[in-house]
Design a protein around this motif. Structure first.
Motif, PDB file in Angstrom:
ATOM      1  N   GLU A  55       5.646   1.940  -4.770  1.00  0.00           N
ATOM      2  CA  GLU A  55       6.480   1.384  -5.831  1.00  0.00           C
ATOM      3  C   GLU A  55       7.861   2.033  -5.878  1.00  0.00           C
ATOM      4  O   GLU A  55       8.785   1.482  -6.468  1.00  0.00           O
ATOM      5  CB  GLU A  55       5.771   1.556  -7.176  1.00  0.00           C
ATOM      6  N   ARG A  56       7.993   3.201  -5.239  1.00  0.00           N
ATOM      7  CA  ARG A  56       9.278   3.896  -5.215  1.00  0.00           C
ATOM      8  C   ARG A  56      10.030   3.669  -3.902  1.00  0.00           C
ATOM      9  O   ARG A  56      10.928   4.433  -3.554  1.00  0.00           O
ATOM     10  CB  ARG A  56       9.061   5.393  -5.437  1.00  0.00           C
ATOM     11  N   MET A  57       9.683   2.591  -3.197  1.00  0.00           N
ATOM     12  CA  MET A  57      10.291   2.325  -1.889  1.00  0.00           C
ATOM     13  C   MET A  57      11.806   2.316  -1.943  1.00  0.00           C
ATOM     14  O   MET A  57      12.480   2.920  -1.106  1.00  0.00           O
ATOM     15  CB  MET A  57       9.784   0.997  -1.329  1.00  0.00           C
ATOM     16  N   ALA A  58      12.388   1.621  -2.897  1.00  0.00           N
ATOM     17  CA  ALA A  58      13.848   1.484  -2.945  1.00  0.00           C
ATOM     18  C   ALA A  58      14.518   2.840  -3.095  1.00  0.00           C
ATOM     19  O   ALA A  58      15.520   3.130  -2.417  1.00  0.00           O
ATOM     20  CB  ALA A  58      14.255   0.560  -4.086  1.00  0.00           C
ATOM     21  N   THR A  72      -4.222   2.766   0.358  1.00  0.00           N
ATOM     22  CA  THR A  72      -3.069   2.790  -0.545  1.00  0.00           C
ATOM     23  C   THR A  72      -1.848   2.116   0.078  1.00  0.00           C
ATOM     24  O   THR A  72      -1.774   1.908   1.288  1.00  0.00           O
ATOM     25  CB  THR A  72      -2.693   4.233  -0.925  1.00  0.00           C
ATOM     26  N   PHE A  73      -0.884   1.824  -0.781  1.00  0.00           N
ATOM     27  CA  PHE A  73       0.433   1.339  -0.380  1.00  0.00           C
ATOM     28  C   PHE A  73       1.415   2.485  -0.604  1.00  0.00           C
ATOM     29  O   PHE A  73       1.637   2.910  -1.743  1.00  0.00           O
ATOM     30  CB  PHE A  73       0.810   0.107  -1.211  1.00  0.00           C
ATOM     31  N   VAL A  74       1.967   3.012   0.498  1.00  0.00           N
ATOM     32  CA  VAL A  74       2.873   4.152   0.418  1.00  0.00           C
ATOM     33  C   VAL A  74       4.060   3.916   1.330  1.00  0.00           C
ATOM     34  O   VAL A  74       4.033   3.059   2.219  1.00  0.00           O
ATOM     35  CB  VAL A  74       2.183   5.483   0.827  1.00  0.00           C
ATOM     36  N   VAL A  75       5.116   4.684   1.097  1.00  0.00           N
ATOM     37  CA  VAL A  75       6.217   4.776   2.052  1.00  0.00           C
ATOM     38  C   VAL A  75       6.257   6.209   2.555  1.00  0.00           C
ATOM     39  O   VAL A  75       5.907   7.147   1.832  1.00  0.00           O
ATOM     40  CB  VAL A  75       7.566   4.359   1.437  1.00  0.00           C
ATOM     41  N   LEU A  91      11.456  -7.845   1.480  1.00  0.00           N
ATOM     42  CA  LEU A  91      10.520  -8.364   2.482  1.00  0.00           C
ATOM     43  C   LEU A  91       9.192  -7.618   2.506  1.00  0.00           C
ATOM     44  O   LEU A  91       8.135  -8.227   2.708  1.00  0.00           O
ATOM     45  CB  LEU A  91      11.166  -8.305   3.871  1.00  0.00           C
ATOM     46  N   VAL A  92       9.217  -6.291   2.320  1.00  0.00           N
ATOM     47  CA  VAL A  92       7.977  -5.509   2.484  1.00  0.00           C
ATOM     48  C   VAL A  92       7.720  -4.558   1.316  1.00  0.00           C
ATOM     49  O   VAL A  92       6.818  -3.736   1.377  1.00  0.00           O
ATOM     50  CB  VAL A  92       7.988  -4.715   3.809  1.00  0.00           C
ATOM     51  N   GLY A  93       8.523  -4.649   0.267  1.00  0.00           N
ATOM     52  CA  GLY A  93       8.386  -3.736  -0.856  1.00  0.00           C
ATOM     53  C   GLY A  93       7.271  -4.115  -1.813  1.00  0.00           C
ATOM     54  O   GLY A  93       6.445  -4.995  -1.538  1.00  0.00           O
TER      55      GLY A  93
END
Length: 467
Positions: A228-231, A270-273, A346-348
């Motif tokens: 969720e903190r990708m940006a 999980t979804f992580v960057v 696109l991928v966030g």
């Protein structure tokens, strides 16, 4: 019979027996014990179905296999682990090189001489015994020869040293006429130029002599942040990396990780960057350099540490067992704010992408500089490599391709014209002229006409012989 026939008959058992008598290794036809093991590849969505497999033990075995293929007017494919395959090789001769796995480290000249079937996992520990390191890839199960011939974008030392292809001292190669040739800057220099970057278009490389570097340790690893903190993380990294020294290699990855035991907690499912780092310097300097990024968002996991070079595979932590997937990559000529926003779209966290990974590697430094002995690598001057990977079984391939295409097509406004051969998909095989650019492709095609006029080595991103 033309080399372009798509309806080649099976190899007769008596012909296979004659070939078997000429080689020290094995000759396998469909149905023979061991055939299925030797045709297996890393990507479980690909399948090879060659007319015959030669499990070579020596350069002489390779020569015999090439001569056999030429006599039977069959295309020829070389397989180590099969991370990158084009088509099924139906009717072809496949040379499996895994038994050609000799590694010879010379600590005085700082070189490694490796056989055609050697993996990076074979070279790294042997070089480390002498305090040396190669320009290896991120996955230790990748074959050295295919990686280097495709350029070789090392995520550990590449930004300060350039492409792996820039540091090849010499090659032994069997060309389509069955000749074993030694090629270097002085001996057959045009072939030497083409092989380093031209992938498998010009022959079967049986041995490589590569430079090694005095790097026993790296400060490296990954910092994982909530997706969720990708940006926030992307903007912090994009502003940070251009001012770092060339001894710092970094990349940004968006990961949607499966809930499987191979993925460590707390990342499983999980979804992580992730920000990945490899710094060739002291841990103190490395920690100081990346300190601003540690404040970009709260970390889920931080694995960055001083590590022996033998542990560099942990930086990217890629699968080492075969998986079903589809991947494709492009190069970006720039990455302005609009492109950053588009990538987040696109991928966030608000996207509906099913990609397993979207990775952006920052290049520059020595990757932009022409080496002392020039080669065919086409991507110098392009500052970013973008790769999309979707994981799933073969029945899902249309969806896998669509998810990768959504990413790469969405970033098309910032795409560079040339592409990295090692990051191409099978369906991009006809695109070699665009991949290399017109001038470089014309030179490659002229060299191809000299060494493989019938295009025996065509089961690849093919450079066709000049007409």
């Amino acid at each position: 019979m033309s080399f372009y026939d798509s309806s080649l008959p099976p190899v007769l058992r008596e012909d296979a027996a004659a070939l078997g008598a000429a080689v020290a290794g094995s000759v396998l036809l469909p149905g023979d014990p061991g055939y299925d093991d030797e045709r297996a590849v890393f990507n479980l969505n690909h399948e090879l179905a060659p007319a015959v497999i030669v499990v070579a033990q020596s350069a002489a075995d390779v020569q015999a296999a090439v001569t056999f293929a030429a006599r039977q007017h069959r295309p020829l494919l070389v397989k180590t682990t099969g991370h990158q395959m084009i088509g099924t090789a139906h009717g072809a001769v496949v040379i499996a090189t895994r038994r050609m796995n000799e590694v010879d480290i010379d600590p005085v000249s700082r070189t490694a001489r490796v056989g055609a079937g050697v993996l990076w996992s074979d070279v790294i520990p042997e070089a480390a015994k002498a305090g040396l390191a190669p320009l290896n890839g991120s996955n230790p199960t990748v074959g050295v020869a295919g990686y280097v011939l495709g350029g070789g974008l090392s995520p550990t030392l590449g930004r300060s040293q350039g492409y792996a292809a820039d540091h090849v001292r010499s090659l032994e190669v069997v060309t389509a006429d069955g000749e074993l040739r030694h090629t270097d800057a002085q001996s057959e220099p045009e072939l030497f130029w083409a092989l380093r970057g031209g992938k498998g278009n010009f022959g079967v490389v049986t041995a490589l002599e590569l430079d090694l570097f005095p790097v026993p340790y790296l400060y490296g690893g990954g910092i994982y942040f909530p997706g969720e903190r990708m940006a926030d993380v992307l903007r912090a990294w994009t502003a940070w990396h251009p001012d770092t020294p060339e001894t710092m290699v970094s990349s940004f990855a968006v990961l949607r990780l499966p809930p499987v035991p191979d993925v460590p907690e707390p990342l499983r499912g999980t979804f992580v960057v992730s920000l990945r780092f490899a710094y060739n310097g002291t841990a103190e300097d490395g920690e100081r350099l990346i300190a601003p990024l540690r404040t970009a968002a709260p970390a889920v996991l931080d694995t960055v540490r001083d590590m022996p070079y033998t542990e560099v595979a942990s930086i990217h932590n890629e699968p080492t067992q075969p998986v079903p997937y589809y991947e494709r990559g492009i190069m970006l000529r720039e990455f302005p704010t609009q492109a950053q926003d588009k990538l987040v779209e696109l991928v966030g966290p608000d996207s509906d992408t099913t990609l397993w990974i979207a990775e952006l590697r920052a290049l520059g430094g020595a990757w932009d500089r022409e080496p002392t002995v020039p080669n065919a690598v086409a991507t110098r001057g392009l500052p970013y490599s973008l790769l999309g990977v979707a994981v799933g079984p073969l029945p899902e391939e249309p969806q896998l391709k669509a998810s990768v295409a959504a990413l790469l097509d969405g970033m098309q406004p910032w795409q560079g014209e040339r592409r990295l051969v090692n990051n191409l998909a099978p369906d991009e095989a006809p695109d070699a002229a665009a991949i290399y650019g017109a001038q470089r492709y014309e030179r490659l095609a002229t060299i191809k006409k000299t060494y493989d006029p019938a295009n025996m080595f065509r089961l690849n991103h093919n450079v066709a012989p000049a007409t």
